[in-house]
Design a protein around this motif. Structure first.
Motif, short mmCIF file in Angstrom:
data_model
loop_
_atom_site.label_atom_id
_atom_site.label_comp_id
_atom_site.label_asym_id
_atom_site.label_seq_id
_atom_site.Cartn_x
_atom_site.Cartn_y
_atom_site.Cartn_z
N ASP A 1 -8.46 -7.87 -20.56
CA ASP A 1 -9.34 -6.80 -21.00
C ASP A 1 -10.74 -6.86 -20.40
O ASP A 1 -11.48 -5.87 -20.49
CB ASP A 1 -9.43 -6.77 -22.53
N TYR A 2 -11.12 -7.97 -19.80
CA TYR A 2 -12.43 -8.08 -19.16
C TYR A 2 -12.43 -7.65 -17.70
O TYR A 2 -13.48 -7.69 -17.05
CB TYR A 2 -12.94 -9.52 -19.24
N ARG A 3 -11.30 -7.23 -17.18
CA ARG A 3 -11.16 -6.98 -15.76
C ARG A 3 -10.72 -5.55 -15.47
O ARG A 3 -9.94 -4.96 -16.23
CB ARG A 3 -10.10 -7.91 -15.14
N ALA A 4 -11.20 -5.00 -14.36
CA ALA A 4 -10.53 -3.86 -13.77
C ALA A 4 -9.20 -4.35 -13.18
O ALA A 4 -9.08 -5.51 -12.79
CB ALA A 4 -11.39 -3.22 -12.68
N VAL A 5 -8.22 -3.47 -13.12
CA VAL A 5 -6.91 -3.82 -12.60
C VAL A 5 -6.49 -2.79 -11.57
O VAL A 5 -6.69 -1.58 -11.78
CB VAL A 5 -5.86 -3.92 -13.72
N ALA A 6 -5.93 -3.25 -10.48
CA ALA A 6 -5.46 -2.36 -9.44
C ALA A 6 -3.99 -2.64 -9.14
O ALA A 6 -3.51 -3.77 -9.29
CB ALA A 6 -6.28 -2.52 -8.16
N TRP A 7 -3.30 -1.60 -8.71
CA TRP A 7 -1.95 -1.71 -8.19
C TRP A 7 -2.00 -1.58 -6.67
O TRP A 7 -2.67 -0.70 -6.13
CB TRP A 7 -1.03 -0.64 -8.76
N PHE A 8 -1.26 -2.44 -6.01
CA PHE A 8 -1.08 -2.41 -4.57
C PHE A 8 0.41 -2.35 -4.28
O PHE A 8 1.24 -2.69 -5.12
CB PHE A 8 -1.67 -3.66 -3.91
N ARG A 9 0.74 -1.93 -3.07
CA ARG A 9 2.13 -1.98 -2.65
C ARG A 9 2.21 -2.37 -1.18
O ARG A 9 1.28 -2.14 -0.41
CB ARG A 9 2.84 -0.64 -2.88
N GLN A 10 3.32 -2.95 -0.83
CA GLN A 10 3.54 -3.36 0.55
C GLN A 10 4.97 -3.03 0.95
O GLN A 10 5.93 -3.57 0.39
CB GLN A 10 3.28 -4.86 0.73
N ALA A 11 5.09 -2.13 1.90
CA ALA A 11 6.37 -1.78 2.46
C ALA A 11 6.70 -2.72 3.61
O ALA A 11 5.79 -3.31 4.21
CB ALA A 11 6.36 -0.33 2.94
N PRO A 12 7.97 -2.88 3.95
CA PRO A 12 8.34 -3.77 5.05
C PRO A 12 7.60 -3.42 6.34
O PRO A 12 7.57 -2.26 6.76
CB PRO A 12 9.84 -3.55 5.19
N GLY A 13 6.99 -4.42 6.95
CA GLY A 13 6.30 -4.23 8.21
C GLY A 13 4.96 -3.53 8.12
O GLY A 13 4.37 -3.21 9.16
N LYS A 14 4.46 -3.30 6.93
CA LYS A 14 3.20 -2.59 6.76
C LYS A 14 2.19 -3.44 5.98
O LYS A 14 2.56 -4.41 5.32
CB LYS A 14 3.41 -1.26 6.03
N GLU A 15 0.93 -3.05 6.09
CA GLU A 15 -0.13 -3.73 5.36
C GLU A 15 -0.06 -3.41 3.88
O GLU A 15 0.43 -2.35 3.47
CB GLU A 15 -1.49 -3.33 5.92
N ARG A 16 -0.56 -4.33 3.07
CA ARG A 16 -0.64 -4.08 1.64
C ARG A 16 -1.67 -2.99 1.38
O ARG A 16 -2.80 -3.04 1.86
CB ARG A 16 -1.01 -5.36 0.90
N GLU A 17 -1.27 -2.00 0.59
CA GLU A 17 -2.05 -0.80 0.37
C GLU A 17 -2.47 -0.69 -1.09
O GLU A 17 -1.63 -0.76 -1.99
CB GLU A 17 -1.22 0.43 0.77
N GLY A 18 -3.76 -0.50 -1.33
CA GLY A 18 -4.23 -0.24 -2.68
C GLY A 18 -3.91 1.19 -3.07
O GLY A 18 -4.29 2.13 -2.36
N ILE A 19 -3.25 1.40 -4.21
CA ILE A 19 -2.82 2.74 -4.57
C ILE A 19 -3.44 3.25 -5.86
O ILE A 19 -3.51 4.47 -6.08
CB ILE A 19 -1.29 2.84 -4.67
N SER A 20 -3.92 2.37 -6.73
CA SER A 20 -4.52 2.83 -7.97
C SER A 20 -5.37 1.75 -8.59
O SER A 20 -5.11 0.56 -8.39
CB SER A 20 -3.45 3.29 -8.97
N CYS A 21 -6.37 2.17 -9.36
CA CYS A 21 -7.28 1.22 -9.99
C CYS A 21 -7.73 1.81 -11.32
O CYS A 21 -7.91 3.03 -11.44
CB CYS A 21 -8.49 0.96 -9.09
N ILE A 22 -7.92 0.95 -12.30
CA ILE A 22 -8.43 1.37 -13.60
C ILE A 22 -9.51 0.39 -14.03
O ILE A 22 -9.36 -0.83 -13.89
CB ILE A 22 -7.29 1.47 -14.64
N THR A 23 -10.61 0.92 -14.55
CA THR A 23 -11.72 0.07 -14.96
C THR A 23 -11.38 -0.68 -16.24
O THR A 23 -10.39 -0.40 -16.92
CB THR A 23 -12.99 0.90 -15.16
#
Length: 126
Positions: free
Chosen positions: A30-52
């Motif tokens: 509860d003290y942290r913002a949280v983000a979701w990332f995803r990584q497809a095969p052969g690609k860089e990890r991508e930030g897709i969503s964040c919540i404060t």
């Protein structure tokens, strides 16, 4: 000390929906913002969503905007990602991570997050 666990991944057909969960197995989220990332095969990890930390602000990558919704329940120390209208290009391993400091989620930068979960695989295919 904070440890996160992702769950909810699986196989789904194009156009289908899936709900991912990120839970604190140790420590408090509860003290942290949280983000979701995803990584497809052969690609860089991508930030897709964040919540404060209080859930008052959210942000989404253009690739998922309008289809994905991030939410949190601090009482349960969980963050969810509702994924609708899934496409084959959404296929990836999805990770959640907690912000290292106070974070406003205007940007989703990998270096600003830690306590990564192990990931959960999402496969969108016919």
């Amino acid at each position: 000390q904070l440890q996160l666990v992702e769950s909810g991944g699986g196989l789904v057909q194009p156009g289908g929906s899936l709900r991912l969960s990120c839970a604190a197995s140790a420590g408090r989220l509860d003290y942290r913002a949280v983000a979701w990332f995803r990584q497809a095969p052969g690609k860089e990890r991508e930030g897709i969503s964040c919540i404060t930390r209080r859930g008052t602000s959210t942000n989404y990558a253009d690739s998922v905007k309008g289809r994905f919704t991030i939410s949190r329940d601090n009482a349960k120390s969980t963050v969810s990602l509702q994924m609708n209208s899934l496409k084959p290009e959404d296929t990836a391993v999805y990770y959640c991570a907690a912000s290292l400091t106070d974070y406003v989620c205007n940007l989703i930068v990998r270096q600003d997050f830690g306590s990564w979960g192990q990931g959960t695989r999402v496969t969108v295919s016919s």
